[in-house]
Design a protein around this motif. Structure first.
Motif, short mmCIF file in Angstrom:
data_model
loop_
_atom_site.label_atom_id
_atom_site.label_comp_id
_atom_site.label_asym_id
_atom_site.label_seq_id
_atom_site.Cartn_x
_atom_site.Cartn_y
_atom_site.Cartn_z
N PRO A 72 0.84 -1.21 0.00
CA PRO A 72 0.00 0.00 0.00
C PRO A 72 0.86 1.25 0.00
O PRO A 72 1.89 1.32 0.68
N GLY A 73 0.44 2.26 -0.75
CA GLY A 73 1.22 3.48 -0.86
C GLY A 73 1.44 4.15 0.48
O GLY A 73 2.50 4.75 0.73
N ALA A 74 0.46 4.08 1.38
CA ALA A 74 0.59 4.72 2.68
C ALA A 74 1.71 4.12 3.50
O ALA A 74 2.25 4.78 4.41
N ALA A 75 2.11 2.89 3.20
CA ALA A 75 3.16 2.24 3.97
C ALA A 75 4.50 2.94 3.76
O ALA A 75 5.37 2.90 4.65
N LEU A 76 4.69 3.58 2.62
CA LEU A 76 5.97 4.23 2.35
C LEU A 76 6.20 5.40 3.31
O LEU A 76 7.30 5.55 3.86
N ALA A 77 5.20 6.22 3.49
CA ALA A 77 5.32 7.32 4.45
C ALA A 77 5.51 6.78 5.86
O ALA A 77 6.29 7.33 6.66
N GLY A 78 4.81 5.70 6.18
CA GLY A 78 4.97 5.09 7.49
C GLY A 78 6.38 4.57 7.70
O GLY A 78 6.95 4.72 8.79
N LEU A 79 6.95 3.97 6.66
CA LEU A 79 8.31 3.46 6.76
C LEU A 79 9.30 4.60 6.96
O LEU A 79 10.21 4.51 7.80
N ALA A 80 9.13 5.67 6.20
CA ALA A 80 10.01 6.83 6.37
C ALA A 80 9.93 7.36 7.79
O ALA A 80 10.96 7.75 8.38
N GLY A 81 8.74 7.35 8.37
CA GLY A 81 8.58 7.88 9.72
C GLY A 81 9.29 7.05 10.77
O GLY A 81 9.94 7.60 11.67
N VAL A 82 9.20 5.73 10.67
CA VAL A 82 9.78 4.89 11.73
C VAL A 82 11.28 4.71 11.56
O VAL A 82 11.97 4.33 12.52
N LEU A 83 11.82 5.00 10.38
CA LEU A 83 13.26 4.84 10.16
C LEU A 83 14.02 6.14 10.26
O LEU A 83 15.26 6.13 10.34
N ALA A 84 13.33 7.27 10.24
CA ALA A 84 14.02 8.56 10.26
C ALA A 84 14.73 8.78 11.60
O ALA A 84 14.21 8.44 12.66
N HIS A 85 15.90 9.34 11.53
CA HIS A 85 16.63 9.78 12.71
C HIS A 85 15.95 11.04 13.26
O HIS A 85 15.59 11.92 12.48
N PRO A 86 15.69 11.16 14.57
CA PRO A 86 16.15 10.27 15.65
C PRO A 86 15.11 9.26 16.11
O PRO A 86 15.31 8.65 17.16
N ALA A 87 13.99 9.07 15.39
CA ALA A 87 13.03 8.04 15.78
C ALA A 87 13.74 6.68 15.84
O ALA A 87 13.49 5.87 16.74
N LEU A 88 14.63 6.44 14.89
CA LEU A 88 15.58 5.33 14.96
C LEU A 88 16.96 5.95 14.90
O LEU A 88 17.43 6.34 13.83
N PRO A 89 17.62 6.12 16.04
CA PRO A 89 18.90 6.84 16.06
C PRO A 89 19.95 6.14 15.20
O PRO A 89 20.22 4.95 15.36
N CYS A 90 20.52 6.89 14.26
CA CYS A 90 21.50 6.33 13.34
C CYS A 90 22.89 6.48 13.95
O CYS A 90 23.32 7.60 14.26
N PRO A 91 23.65 5.38 14.09
CA PRO A 91 24.98 5.45 14.69
C PRO A 91 26.06 5.89 13.72
O PRO A 91 27.19 6.13 14.13
N ALA A 92 25.73 5.98 12.44
CA ALA A 92 26.69 6.38 11.42
C ALA A 92 26.47 7.85 11.08
O ALA A 92 25.66 8.54 11.70
N THR A 93 27.19 8.34 10.09
CA THR A 93 27.00 9.72 9.67
C THR A 93 25.60 9.93 9.09
O THR A 93 25.05 11.02 9.15
N GLY A 94 25.03 8.86 8.52
CA GLY A 94 23.69 8.97 7.97
C GLY A 94 23.22 7.65 7.40
O GLY A 94 24.00 6.71 7.22
N LEU A 95 21.93 7.58 7.16
CA LEU A 95 21.31 6.46 6.46
C LEU A 95 20.82 6.95 5.11
O LEU A 95 20.12 7.96 5.02
#
Length: 265
Positions: free
Chosen positions: A66-89
């Motif tokens: 579903p298209g709505a899942a893409l925005a949801g995925l971006a939300g849960v993976l974005a820093h700092p919701a998921l803190p990135c230990p590298a320079t970036g994802l």
């Protein structure tokens, strides 16, 4: 699963834990529509540098997502919701049917850039992005993508046509010659990787490619060795390189790409 192809040393523990959580969240959002999660870039090529490298991930999904899942995925993976230990994802989501065919376009469903040193950006429109980044990523993924979940790269990603890869390399060299937004050392090392690809038809880690060029091209050895030394430093303390030397080197790389294209036609 997280070991690099060039040696037994694992990735840093926080990067391994981050990738595990990224996969978990991606599976939760995408459910049965998820086909593959692959590492690409420096992790896939065995040259991840903590404090310098981004984490590059490619996600392949079924067209039924579903298209709505893409925005949801971006939300849960974005820093700092998921803190990135590298320079970036840098994470790109592709449709399985589209990525299973050779293409010279960007062709993504989602392009997410996020992290401590990257501005948060989620794009859902491939027409707004230069295609060459994604063509090169798919070419590297086809050769070296490391599966974190699901089907291996060679089963889901079609290799781009040679002409499309060479066109993407030309665009990449132009981008790095202009230099805007790119560190000088990374511009040189990207040029080295492009030049070695033209010689071998294979993707090589940036530092390995730079060592090969330094050994074979005496005239460019100083600028390449300076780029290698700078690349060992964190991004914030990278050493400036002589602009004229960097441009001369990248002009030489562009000539190598053009010559390779002529030989293949």
């Amino acid at each position: 699963m997280h070991r690099t192809p060039e040696g037994p040393a694992p990735l840093p523990a926080d990067v391994r834990a981050y990738l595990d959580e990224l996969v978990r969240r991606t599976r939760t959002v995408c459910g049965p529509h998820l086909v593959s999660v692959l590492t690409v870039g420096s992790i896939a090529l065995g040259d991840y540098r903590h404090g310098r490298s981004d984490i590059d991930v490619m996600v392949v999904v079924a067209p039924t997502l579903p298209g709505a899942a893409l925005a949801g995925l971006a939300g849960v993976l974005a820093h700092p919701a998921l803190p990135c230990p590298a320079t970036g994802l840098e994470l790109v989501v592709h449709d399985r049917d589209a990525v299973g065919r050779p293409s010279g376009g960007a062709g993504y469903l989602l392009d997410l850039n996020t992290g401590p040193l990257l501005p948060n950006r989620a794009s859902f429109d491939p027409a707004r992005s230069p295609a060459f980044w994604y063509v090169l990523d798919r070419s590297i993924a086809r050769q070296a993508g490391r599966p974190l979940f699901g089907a291996p790269a060679e089963q889901v990603i079609a290799a781009p046509a040679d002409a499309d890869v060479l066109a993407a390399l030309r665009a990449s060299v132009r981008e790095h010659t202009d230099g805007e937004g790119h560190l000088a050392d990374n511009r040189v090392l990207n040029g080295c990787r492009s030049a070695v690809f033209c010689r071998t038809g294979r993707w090589t880690a940036k530092r390995a490619a730079a060592r090969e060029i330094a050994a074979s091209e005496a005239g460019f050895r100083p600028v390449v060795e300076a780029a290698l030394a700078s690349f060992e430093r964190p991004r914030g303390t990278a050493v400036p390189l002589p602009p004229a030397d960097v441009r001369a080197f990248l002009d030489w790389v562009r000539e190598r790409v053009d010559a390779t294209g002529s030989l293949r036609h």
